[in-house]
Structures are given as C-alpha cells and as structure tokens.
Write an enzyme that holds these catalytic residues in place. Structure first.
Site, short mmCIF file in Angstrom:
data_model
loop_
_atom_site.label_atom_id
_atom_site.label_comp_id
_atom_site.label_asym_id
_atom_site.label_seq_id
_atom_site.Cartn_x
_atom_site.Cartn_y
_atom_site.Cartn_z
N GLU A 99 0.83 -1.20 0.00
CA GLU A 99 0.00 0.00 0.00
C GLU A 99 0.87 1.25 0.00
O GLU A 99 2.07 1.21 0.23
CB GLU A 99 -0.90 0.04 1.25
CG GLU A 99 -2.27 -0.58 1.06
CD GLU A 99 -3.22 0.33 0.27
OE1 GLU A 99 -2.78 1.41 -0.20
OE2 GLU A 99 -4.38 -0.05 0.10
N ARG A 120 -7.63 -0.49 12.93
CA ARG A 120 -6.26 -0.27 12.49
C ARG A 120 -6.17 0.94 11.57
O ARG A 120 -7.17 1.45 11.07
CB ARG A 120 -5.71 -1.50 11.77
CG ARG A 120 -6.32 -1.79 10.40
CD ARG A 120 -5.45 -2.76 9.62
NE ARG A 120 -6.00 -3.23 8.37
CZ ARG A 120 -5.91 -2.61 7.20
NH1 ARG A 120 -5.36 -1.40 7.12
NH2 ARG A 120 -6.41 -3.15 6.10
N ASN A 151 -5.19 2.89 8.11
CA ASN A 151 -5.19 2.60 6.69
C ASN A 151 -4.49 3.76 5.97
O ASN A 151 -3.53 4.32 6.50
CB ASN A 151 -6.62 2.36 6.18
CG ASN A 151 -6.66 1.40 5.01
OD1 ASN A 151 -5.94 0.39 4.99
ND2 ASN A 151 -7.48 1.69 4.01
N GLU A 211 -14.22 -4.62 9.03
CA GLU A 211 -14.83 -3.70 8.07
C GLU A 211 -16.27 -3.36 8.44
O GLU A 211 -17.13 -3.13 7.57
CB GLU A 211 -14.73 -4.25 6.64
CG GLU A 211 -13.28 -4.44 6.20
CD GLU A 211 -13.13 -4.88 4.75
OE1 GLU A 211 -14.10 -4.73 3.97
OE2 GLU A 211 -12.04 -5.36 4.39
N ASN A 248 -9.85 5.27 2.65
CA ASN A 248 -8.82 4.93 1.68
C ASN A 248 -8.24 6.18 1.03
O ASN A 248 -7.87 7.12 1.73
CB ASN A 248 -9.34 3.91 0.67
CG ASN A 248 -8.57 2.61 0.73
OD1 ASN A 248 -7.34 2.63 0.82
ND2 ASN A 248 -9.25 1.49 0.71
N ASP A 250 -9.61 2.25 -4.39
CA ASP A 250 -8.69 2.08 -3.26
C ASP A 250 -7.85 3.36 -3.17
O ASP A 250 -8.40 4.45 -3.08
CB ASP A 250 -7.86 0.81 -3.48
CG ASP A 250 -7.24 0.27 -2.20
OD1 ASP A 250 -6.86 1.06 -1.33
OD2 ASP A 250 -7.09 -0.97 -2.09
#
Length: 281
Positions: free
Chosen positions: A16, A96, A98, A117, A144, A192
């Site tokens: 990522e 968490r 992102n 989620e 995101n 994303d």
C-alpha cells in the site's frame, strides 16, 4: 493499455501507500499486514525494509528527514536516527490504520478502519506537527485514498465500499460540500488508493479490478491501465519529473495469487505527477 514493468518483485500481503520522497529520490511503500516499511531507489535498485512493530497503514516523509507513520495504535514519528515516538496515540480495539496523505499545508490526514470492516467503524483525522488531532470524518467504513487538486481547493476521498470517489471543497484546514466525482461500476472492483496529477486528474487503483483508472476533474473516465494482478491497491507518481506511475499490489485473500501479486509495478512515462509536501512535524 498497460506497458507496465516490475519495480520491486515482492510478496507483500497488503502492499500500500506508494509515496515518492524527492529529498532522497526513493519510493516509500508499506506492507500493511506485514508491518513493514519499504524503500526503493529506482536509480540504483537498492531496497530497504524496516519493521514497524505493528500494522502500518502509511509512511510519509517529514520535513527535515525521518518519517511519519500511520500505525494501528495511532500516528508516530520516526527520526532519521531511528528514534521512535508517538505523536498521537489512540488505540481502539479491533481498529487499524489505513491510507494517509499529507495536505498542502503539511498536515497529515490519517484514515482508519475496523479489521472486520464494520460499517461506520473508521475515521479520517487531521494531525498537525504538534500532535493536535481534529476529526474530519467519523462515519467511515474503509478510509482509503486521499488527495488534493493542484490548487488545494478540492480534496478527493475514497471510502471503498461506497464504490465512489468523492470530492469536497477544501479551505486549507477543513472540508465541506461532499459530492460524488465518479462511481466505479459493479464488476470493475472497488476504488482504493489514489493520486492527483499535474492536470488535476484523479488516478485510482481498483481493488479486485486489476487496473488503475484516470478520471478527469469533471468525473469522466479518461484512461484505464490494466495490470496482471487483481488487487491493485494504490498509485503514485515518482522518478525523474514525476512521470512514472508506481502501483502497489496485494496477495491477501487470494487462494491462488498471480505471480506479481504483492509486487510494486511501474508504468513508465504515464503522466506528470504533483510534488507531494512532507509532513510538517
């Protein structure tokens, strides 16, 4: 069209957050679930890897050197000498970090999500160098991609399950007037990570879509680059003139991941990126 090359052959669980660091001429990226921060120097091929100590959503350069890390339990600073300290510690069980991005004013906009989620379990928070944390959005599922228009007056944002790329008016510190820029249709994957280019177009990686799309400022689909992995996660311009598009990918959740899943791919001379500011802290 594609024309991709392999920048970093890897098997990241959840690659990522590619970020070009102009001060070092290196690409930063993370393996969220592997808890690792990677660098790659395209001029020499040299790579480094550092354990973050916990799941890491993003790593961004700081003004004066070092990194700011969006971690499971909050946002931390890593000094050039390796010293680690929390800037804003905010552990929430089952949640968490992102994606994150640095705004034009040098603040960090850091997203979170729940591991399961659960709808509305994530947040988007603006952090300044003194550790002040201001909630921006609180009813998010999978926070995101985040990016700003070239003049800083618009912020683009993705909450992946909505399938939308949204746009807000940005006044320098806050956002308002949320509206839809583009919708990713059923069967094409989920939006994303994203980046904005010098022309103000928005490039979005498609999770389970195996592609990166470029949307014009009007929201019209302008270009699509197909890639040989289903889980493309994020994209960023880097290299000389910020003309090469780097794309991170993931293996997590795939029973038979294609060979390049988890690698960092690059599309040479894909466009012209915007210089990204370092975190002012």
């Amino acid at each position: 069209m594609s024309g991709h090359e392999v920048a970093v052959a890897a098997e990241a669980e959840l690659g990522e957050g590619p970020t070009w660091d102009p001060a070092t001429g290196r690409l930063l990226w993370v393996d969220v679930l592997g808890g690792r921060v990677h660098t790659y120097d395209p001029a020499t091929g040299r790579r480094t890897v550092r354990a973050a100590g916990q799941h890491v959503g993003a790593a961004k350069p700081r003004a004066g050197g070092g990194l700011v890390l969006n971690l499971r339990d909050g946002v931390a600073l890593l000094d050039p000498d390796g010293t680690f300290r929390w800037l804003h510690r905010d552990p929430v069980p089952g949640r968490r970090a992102n994606d994150a991005a640095v705004a034009p004013d040098g603040s960090l906009w850091a997203g979170t999500m729940r591991y399961d989620e659960a709808p509305g379990g994530g947040t988007l928070t603006r952090l300044t160098g003194d550790g002040t944390a201001t909630p921006v959005l609180t009813d998010v599922t999978v926070s995101n991609g985040i990016g700003w228009s070239p003049d800083g007056t618009l912020m683009y944002y993705v909450d992946s399950p909505t399938r939308r790329v949204d746009v807000f008016d940005h006044d320098g510190t806050g956002v308002r007037n949320r509206r839809t820029l583009a919708v990713v249709e059923d069967g094409a994957g989920y939006p994303d990570g994203l980046t904005v280019d010098a022309a103000g177009c928005v490039w979005v990686a498609l999770w389970d879509g195996g592609a990166v799309r470029r949307y014009a400022p009007s929201g019209a689909l302008d270009r699509q680059i197909r890639l040989p992995v289903p889980r493309t996660t994020a994209c960023a311009f880097g290299g000389p003139g910020l003309r090469d598009l780097y794309v991170t990918t993931a293996r997590v959740g795939l029973t038979a991941p294609p060979p390049l899943s988890g690698s960092v791919l690059v599309v040479p001379d894909a466009g012209e990126g915007l210089p990204q500011p370092p975190f002012a802290g």
